[in-house]
Design an enzyme around this catalytic site. Sequence first.
Site, PDB file in Angstrom:
ATOM      1  CB  SER A 135      -0.912   0.008   1.240  1.00 14.23           C
ATOM      2  OG  SER A 135      -1.537   1.260   1.421  1.00 14.23           O
ATOM      3  CE1 TYR A 149      -4.149  -2.085   4.744  1.00 15.99           C
ATOM      4  CE2 TYR A 149      -3.521   0.149   4.131  1.00 15.99           C
ATOM      5  CZ  TYR A 149      -3.892  -1.134   3.771  1.00 15.99           C
ATOM      6  OH  TYR A 149      -3.993  -1.469   2.439  1.00 15.99           O
TER       7      TYR A 149
END
Length: 349
Positions: A142, A167
């Site tokens: 990501s 995350y």
Amino acid sequence: MKILVTGAAGFIGFHTVKKLLLLGHEVLGFDNINNYYDTSLKYDRLDEVGITRKKVIDNEYVNSSTHKAFRFIKMDLTQKAAIMDLFRYERFDTVIHLAAQAGVRYSIENPDAYIKSNIDGFFNILEACRHYPVKHLTYASSSSVYGNNKTIPFSVEHNVDKPISLYAATKKSNELMAHTYSHLFKIPTTGLRFFTVYGPWGRPDMAPSLFTDAIINNKPLHIFNNGDMQRDFTYIDDIVEGILKVNKNPPKPKSPEIAPYLLHNIGNSNPVKLMDFINCIEKNAGAVAKKIFLPMQPGDVSKTYADISSIATAVGYTPKTNIETGVKHFVNWYISYKIKNKNEIKEII
């Protein structure tokens, strides 16, 4: 090839499966269909590729009614023994690992889910690839790993040791874990750092869906950091093109001492001001947003911008969809999908 796609009921996974089937590959879709967001959308995606909701049972194969080369299995990444059995029986050529617990803000509220899915789950995939070798493991990272990096555009050569959300930390961990397995066991792995993916069938918790829903329903639209943000919005078709090109081109180290490991940014490489993106939605929706400007949220960043030179060099990746075209396709799909669902609800009532 025979390809495993994890996260097959998710946004990117669903589109990846559709494209692979169109190209003639044999595909097994894998997803736990968790309730992070409304599972109806996930089942509707599966229905588009011939997997009927009523036939989906935990740990059981479901054959597609529309694609002979597609099967689906509802399974959780944390089920290590079941995953090992799956790899031993199926003997995949390649794996496209897109399953993960997504969301930056949710990681602050529910950190356990991220450790179980993104760390433990990814470990299980790596172990399965180790014991039942595949030609290539392509996995989702990501742009969140860049945190508050001030150097623009973001490059895979930049240091990303200071994530600002759990995350992001789990995604950085995935990259490190993949490198270790590539080094120790010579598993070819490529990580893809996705930059703000949008398009039809997109996640309802992402900005495009939230913005569009607020605009067409005349609801207040919450805009964080007072609208002073830029995002490298990337249309789903461009993302899938990149995934498939990478999948069929595993890393080829120049010497035995180098791990068969690569890492790429995959984005549009053209940051868009948030307010311009909202204006584009307004134009296509035929309505004006009720804007409420708010401070920056914890874990968010002010700008994302992908340097895509590494993936361009490696596989010839070139994004083709501009914001005007992409937003038009998305808004048209969103409105038609909502109308269809309303009609179905009326028929049931």
